[in-house]
Design a protein around this motif. Structure first.
Motif, PDB file in Angstrom:
ATOM      1  N   LYS A  53       0.830  -1.207   0.000  1.00 51.94           N
ATOM      2  CA  LYS A  53       0.000   0.000   0.000  1.00 51.94           C
ATOM      3  C   LYS A  53       0.865   1.257   0.000  1.00 51.94           C
ATOM      4  O   LYS A  53       0.547   2.248  -0.663  1.00 51.94           O
ATOM      5  N   LYS A  54       1.946   1.206   0.753  1.00 50.17           N
ATOM      6  CA  LYS A  54       2.856   2.349   0.818  1.00 50.17           C
ATOM      7  C   LYS A  54       3.491   2.595  -0.545  1.00 50.17           C
ATOM      8  O   LYS A  54       3.614   3.746  -1.007  1.00 50.17           O
ATOM      9  N   LYS A  55       3.857   1.510  -1.237  1.00 50.11           N
ATOM     10  CA  LYS A  55       4.458   1.634  -2.558  1.00 50.11           C
ATOM     11  C   LYS A  55       3.460   2.223  -3.558  1.00 50.11           C
ATOM     12  O   LYS A  55       3.795   3.102  -4.343  1.00 50.11           O
ATOM     13  N   ILE A  56       2.206   1.720  -3.503  1.00 54.54           N
ATOM     14  CA  ILE A  56       1.160   2.231  -4.399  1.00 54.54           C
ATOM     15  C   ILE A  56       0.907   3.711  -4.130  1.00 54.54           C
ATOM     16  O   ILE A  56       0.761   4.521  -5.054  1.00 54.54           O
ATOM     17  N   ALA A  57       0.864   4.074  -2.835  1.00 58.02           N
ATOM     18  CA  ALA A  57       0.629   5.473  -2.465  1.00 58.02           C
ATOM     19  C   ALA A  57       1.755   6.370  -2.989  1.00 58.02           C
ATOM     20  O   ALA A  57       1.514   7.479  -3.480  1.00 58.02           O
ATOM     21  N   GLU A  58       3.002   5.886  -2.866  1.00 56.26           N
ATOM     22  CA  GLU A  58       4.139   6.671  -3.365  1.00 56.26           C
ATOM     23  C   GLU A  58       4.075   6.822  -4.877  1.00 56.26           C
ATOM     24  O   GLU A  58       4.352   7.901  -5.410  1.00 56.26           O
ATOM     25  N   GLU A  59       3.709   5.728  -5.574  1.00 55.99           N
ATOM     26  CA  GLU A  59       3.611   5.795  -7.035  1.00 55.99           C
ATOM     27  C   GLU A  59       2.503   6.756  -7.470  1.00 55.99           C
ATOM     28  O   GLU A  59       2.680   7.541  -8.406  1.00 55.99           O
ATOM     29  N   ASN A  60       1.350   6.684  -6.788  1.00 56.97           N
ATOM     30  CA  ASN A  60       0.246   7.587  -7.116  1.00 56.97           C
ATOM     31  C   ASN A  60       0.609   9.043  -6.844  1.00 56.97           C
ATOM     32  O   ASN A  60       0.260   9.949  -7.604  1.00 56.97           O
ATOM     33  N   SER A  61       1.302   9.250  -5.734  1.00 51.00           N
ATOM     34  CA  SER A  61       1.728  10.609  -5.384  1.00 51.00           C
ATOM     35  C   SER A  61       2.686  11.168  -6.430  1.00 51.00           C
ATOM     36  O   SER A  61       2.575  12.326  -6.845  1.00 51.00           O
TER      37      SER A  61
END
Length: 515
Positions: free
Chosen positions: A54-62
């Motif tokens: 989830k943290k990786k997805i959030a960073e990618e989306n950001s």
């Protein structure tokens, strides 16, 4: 982990089968404890993986969101297109838009995205709307030439003509330029008078965003260089207080409607013209002198793209000069020297090949056309002949490679500048006046200070050319002369001065009358 649980279950089964009854409860509890520990460990591990994912997805989306919001670098800050058209485009689209702009002279990138049948505002006078016309109007052949036009512009023009012209009136539709108009007001005037040459009123389509800018109805004129300009209608057009009515015009700017047979009778267009410019002025003069007249019809409107540059010829001055001299030679009689003056050329032997004009002169004789003086007096009195003593660049004998120049436009102080013989250095010499030609700024002695000025107003004290060519330029009231000075190294300064006369001499390039 699955295999670990499988081993635990296998141990429990074996213990049960082996009937180790005394140890079974204790071992069972231990095994169950191990099993529960493994499940807990598995859940914790899974939660850690999910949290990391989830943290990786959030960073990618950001990062994606940040990149999307970040504006693209402006690649062409000095482009005439992007100075006016302030949209956000990717760098690739900026390159495409600029390439197409350089190729066509307008925003072809935007044109390619617009619908072919886009709506245009109706900018006609309100009295034009709903006006009725005869039903038995003549048919119309649309013949317009285009050069270096984007395909989408041509397609939109065709759609515009078809959509805005009743099909019954279109006889032939040939090569099309970027425009649209109402046929009926023009056809009705042609039907009433076959010797009329008509033009609609132009609205401007901005080259950068393709939006329509309304233009008011005006007559079409020209200056002595034969550059087209808008001029006022005759006073009686304004007196009728109805801006929807046709008005007489000295010339036509290139888009016209004319009776096909009459057009042939007066010689169509001059085939000796080259590339661009002058052919419309030549036609306008010829129509008036040879039995016809020209009108602007406000109830017919054209939306016309005005290019930022002509891609087929960036500098039109040489071809315009050549075409203007051709028109002057055939039609302007003794007034043709004004065209030479306007272009800064000698009155005799200008040295420019204007082509063979013998057939055009024969056409003039055949049609029994009026003299150009009649045109100036009855059609275009605003085109005042220039009564000059001399014209061209002004040079001081002490430094013949430098010419008097108007200097920066925002300033009013003339300077010395290397001679280039173009507009900013072309001087017109009238009795007691030296003026920068076409800009109507005259050289004056302000009465104080060291520097002369270029003034729009003639309230100052004018510099007067004394005696003959090759003499001083002196103000008879202040007794000061226009002169140049060298610095300590012997290099001439860019400034010109008003000072006590030191016997410096000036020469103007072309003399019309003895001074």
């Amino acid at each position: 982990r699955k295999s670990f649980r499988t081993v635990i279950f296998a141990v429990l089964i074996i213990m049960r089968i082996s009937c180790v009854k005394s140890l079974f409860p204790v071992l069972s509890v231990a095994v169950v404890f191990l099993y529960m520990s493994s499940v807990k460990w598995e859940i914790q591990t899974q939660e850690k993986h999910e949290l990391k994912f989830k943290k990786k997805i959030a960073e990618e989306n950001s990062l994606k969101e940040k990149n999307e919001k970040k504006p693209a670098k402006k690649l062409f800050p000095n482009s005439y297109l992007f100075k006016q058209w302030t949209v956000e485009l990717s760098e690739d689209d900026q390159r495409k838009a600029e390439d197409l702009f350089q190729k066509y002279g307008y925003n072809a990138f935007l044109s390619d995205q617009l619908p072919l049948d886009r709506e245009l505002p109706d900018t006609r006078d309100h009295r034009c709307i709903g006006r009725e016309y005869p039903h038995n109007l003549p048919t119309l052949s649309v013949v317009l030439i285009y050069l270096d036009e984007a395909l989408s512009v041509i397609q939109r023009a065709i759609c515009s003509i078809i959509n805005r012209t009743p099909a019954v009136f279109i006889h032939i539709l040939l090569q099309i330029c970027s425009f649209s108009f109402r046929a009926e007001p023009l056809l009705a005037r042609i039907q009433a008078e076959r010797t009329l040459v008509l033009s609609p009123v132009f609205d401007s389509v901005n080259y950068y965003d393709l939006q329509v800018t309304k233009y008011l109805a005006s007559a079409h004129g020209f200056d002595w260089a034969l550059w087209c300009i808008y001029v006022g209608f005759p006073q009686k057009w304004y007196d009728q207080n109805d801006s929807s009515q046709p008005g007489k015009s000295p010339s036509v700017m290139g888009i016209l409607v004319v009776d096909r047979l009459f057009f042939g009778e007066i010689g169509t267009l001059d085939g000796g013209m080259e590339v661009y410019g002058g052919e419309n002025v030549e036609l306008g003069i010829r129509v008036w002198l040879c039995g016809g007249s020209i009108e602007i019809v406000p109830c017919s409107k054209i939306a016309h793209i005005e290019r930022a540059h002509k891609p087929y010829m960036p500098d039109l001055r040489n071809v315009m000069k050549r075409n203007a001299l051709r028109v002057a030679e055939v039609w302007m009689d003794e007034y043709k020297i004004n065209v030479n003056i306007a272009w800064g050329l000698p009155i005799q032997n200008h040295g420019i090949d204007i082509g063979d004009v013998s057939e055009r002169k024969k056409l003039r004789e055949k049609l029994h056309c009026k003299p150009f003086k009649w045109y100036l007096e009855n059609v275009y009195p605003e085109l005042n002949p220039m009564h000059l003593l001399g014209y061209g660049v002004l040079i001081n004998d002490l430094q013949t490679r430098l010419c008097l120049d108007k200097g920066p436009f925002e300033e009013n102080t003339p300077i010395l500048y290397p001679c280039h013989f173009m507009e900013s250095q072309v001087i017109s010499l009238l009795p007691s006046l030296l003026c920068i030609f076409k800009l109507n700024r005259c050289l004056i002695d302000p009465g104080s200070g060291r520097f002369p000025e270029l003034s729009w107003s003639l309230l100052g004290k004018m510099l007067i050319l004394v005696c003959f060519q090759g003499q001083a330029i002196q103000n008879r009231e202040t007794k000061r002369c226009l002169e140049i000075s060298a610095d300590q190294t012997g290099k001439y300064e860019k400034n010109v001065f008003l000072q006590d006369c030191r016997n410096q001499h000036w020469k103007i390039q072309n003399i019309i009358q003895d001074l």
